[in-house]
Motif scaffolding. Sequence first.
Motif, mmCIF file in Angstrom:
data_model
loop_
_atom_site.group_PDB
_atom_site.id
_atom_site.type_symbol
_atom_site.label_atom_id
_atom_site.label_comp_id
_atom_site.label_asym_id
_atom_site.label_seq_id
_atom_site.Cartn_x
_atom_site.Cartn_y
_atom_site.Cartn_z
ATOM 1 N N VAL A 182 0.858 -1.188 0.000
ATOM 2 C CA VAL A 182 0.000 0.000 0.000
ATOM 3 C C VAL A 182 0.888 1.229 0.000
ATOM 4 C CG1 VAL A 182 -1.699 1.323 1.299
ATOM 5 C CG2 VAL A 182 -1.876 -1.163 1.170
ATOM 6 N N VAL A 183 0.608 2.140 -0.905
ATOM 7 C CA VAL A 183 1.356 3.391 -0.943
ATOM 8 C C VAL A 183 0.398 4.531 -0.653
ATOM 9 C CG1 VAL A 183 3.146 2.584 -2.505
ATOM 10 C CG2 VAL A 183 1.052 3.555 -3.445
ATOM 11 N N GLY A 184 0.892 5.529 0.006
ATOM 12 C CA GLY A 184 0.074 6.687 0.305
ATOM 13 C C GLY A 184 -0.503 6.611 1.694
ATOM 14 N N GLU A 185 -0.447 7.735 2.371
ATOM 15 C CA GLU A 185 -0.891 7.763 3.761
ATOM 16 C C GLU A 185 -2.383 7.499 3.897
ATOM 17 O OE1 GLU A 185 0.630 11.565 4.894
ATOM 18 O OE2 GLU A 185 -0.888 12.650 3.789
ATOM 19 N N ARG A 186 -3.186 8.047 3.017
ATOM 20 C CA ARG A 186 -4.636 7.838 3.134
ATOM 21 C C ARG A 186 -4.991 6.370 2.905
ATOM 22 N NH1 ARG A 186 -9.608 11.438 2.243
ATOM 23 N NH2 ARG A 186 -11.265 9.894 2.184
ATOM 24 N N GLU A 187 -4.430 5.759 1.873
ATOM 25 C CA GLU A 187 -4.710 4.354 1.590
ATOM 26 C C GLU A 187 -4.254 3.469 2.736
ATOM 27 O OE1 GLU A 187 -3.108 6.432 -0.453
ATOM 28 O OE2 GLU A 187 -4.475 6.664 -2.157
ATOM 29 N N SER A 188 -3.089 3.772 3.285
ATOM 30 C CA SER A 188 -2.557 3.009 4.403
ATOM 31 C C SER A 188 -3.470 3.112 5.622
ATOM 32 C CB SER A 188 -1.150 3.521 4.746
ATOM 33 O OG SER A 188 -0.648 2.868 5.874
ATOM 34 N N LEU A 189 -3.916 4.323 5.900
ATOM 35 C CA LEU A 189 -4.769 4.543 7.062
ATOM 36 C C LEU A 189 -6.147 3.908 6.866
ATOM 37 C CD1 LEU A 189 -4.520 5.865 9.796
ATOM 38 C CD2 LEU A 189 -5.256 8.015 8.787
ATOM 39 N N GLU A 190 -6.668 3.967 5.654
ATOM 40 C CA GLU A 190 -7.970 3.338 5.390
ATOM 41 C C GLU A 190 -7.882 1.827 5.533
ATOM 42 O OE1 GLU A 190 -11.475 2.971 2.017
ATOM 43 O OE2 GLU A 190 -9.922 4.494 1.765
ATOM 44 N N LEU A 191 -6.848 1.223 4.975
ATOM 45 C CA LEU A 191 -6.687 -0.223 5.089
ATOM 46 C C LEU A 191 -6.495 -0.628 6.545
ATOM 47 C CD1 LEU A 191 -6.411 -3.027 3.855
ATOM 48 C CD2 LEU A 191 -3.975 -2.557 3.517
ATOM 49 N N ALA A 192 -5.655 0.094 7.275
ATOM 50 C CA ALA A 192 -5.437 -0.226 8.685
ATOM 51 C C ALA A 192 -6.738 -0.117 9.474
ATOM 52 C CB ALA A 192 -4.375 0.697 9.276
ATOM 53 N N SER A 193 -7.560 0.881 9.157
ATOM 54 C CA SER A 193 -8.842 1.057 9.850
ATOM 55 C C SER A 193 -9.770 -0.117 9.587
ATOM 56 C CB SER A 193 -9.520 2.357 9.394
ATOM 57 O OG SER A 193 -8.740 3.473 9.743
ATOM 58 N N ARG A 194 -9.816 -0.565 8.349
ATOM 59 C CA ARG A 194 -10.681 -1.698 8.006
ATOM 60 C C ARG A 194 -10.173 -2.985 8.648
ATOM 61 N NH1 ARG A 194 -14.514 -0.508 4.397
ATOM 62 N NH2 ARG A 194 -14.342 1.441 3.236
ATOM 63 N N GLN A 195 -8.856 -3.154 8.676
ATOM 64 C CA GLN A 195 -8.301 -4.354 9.311
ATOM 65 C C GLN A 195 -8.516 -4.333 10.815
ATOM 66 O OE1 GLN A 195 -4.318 -4.082 7.649
ATOM 67 N NE2 GLN A 195 -4.727 -5.824 6.319
ATOM 68 N N MET A 196 -8.418 -3.159 11.399
ATOM 69 C CA MET A 196 -8.633 -3.037 12.832
ATOM 70 C C MET A 196 -10.084 -3.375 13.187
ATOM 71 S SD MET A 196 -7.497 0.189 14.974
ATOM 72 C CE MET A 196 -7.380 0.163 16.699
ATOM 73 N N ARG A 197 -11.007 -2.888 12.370
ATOM 74 C CA ARG A 197 -12.418 -3.226 12.597
ATOM 75 C C ARG A 197 -12.617 -4.737 12.498
ATOM 76 N NH1 ARG A 197 -16.820 -3.360 8.494
ATOM 77 N NH2 ARG A 197 -18.732 -3.717 9.684
ATOM 78 N N GLY A 198 -12.047 -5.349 11.466
ATOM 79 C CA GLY A 198 -12.157 -6.801 11.309
ATOM 80 C C GLY A 198 -11.575 -7.552 12.496
ATOM 81 N N MET A 199 -10.458 -7.035 13.018
ATOM 82 C CA MET A 199 -9.823 -7.661 14.177
ATOM 83 C C MET A 199 -10.770 -7.658 15.370
ATOM 84 S SD MET A 199 -6.806 -6.000 16.497
ATOM 85 C CE MET A 199 -7.952 -4.706 16.949
#
Length: 197
Positions: free
Chosen positions: A70-87
Amino acid sequence: MSLTRQDVVRAGLRLLNEVGLNGLTLRLIAQDLGVKAPALYWHVKNKQELLDEMATLMYADAMPGRTPGVVGERESLELASRQMRGMMLAYRDGAKVFSGTFLTDDTLLTENPFQPRIDAGLKPYLAGRALFTVYSYVIGFVIEEQAVYPVPGERDPRYDTTPTAWVFDEDVEGRFGDGLTMVLNGVFGWLDDKVAP
């Protein structure tokens, strides 16, 4: 069999899905492991320490290499947010367990999507506020989501009859995604207004 700290923590996570956070006790974990409750105190001092370890293990299990490619701060933060929710959704009351805990493994917190901005002069506390805002949205959303669905897949029928039922429509993914977009738009608009010193 010698009991380890990880045995205690994994038993806590397993039982969490059966009894929820309110029903989870050190005595229940000891019973599940076939030992007396005092044996657990060699591994965790109290329930809060147990929750810290459970949150750490939840995070470690769900988030290794969480943003590969993942490149880009927004994409990174969005993916991390979705993974955190899944966790958090992987466990009954997972958001309540994770909220307010202290991760005990510092190696899990090495990524900072705002590091390039900090390197360019953004004050670290501003990046911290941005991260905390996104984190708070994800935690808060999942706490509310798990209130509507206290047992995974089972919707509390009270949310269908309340005058605000339209707020809790069944498109949970859509609600989360729209809210995340609103939060990220606000966060990045706010950061873009900040002038490096």
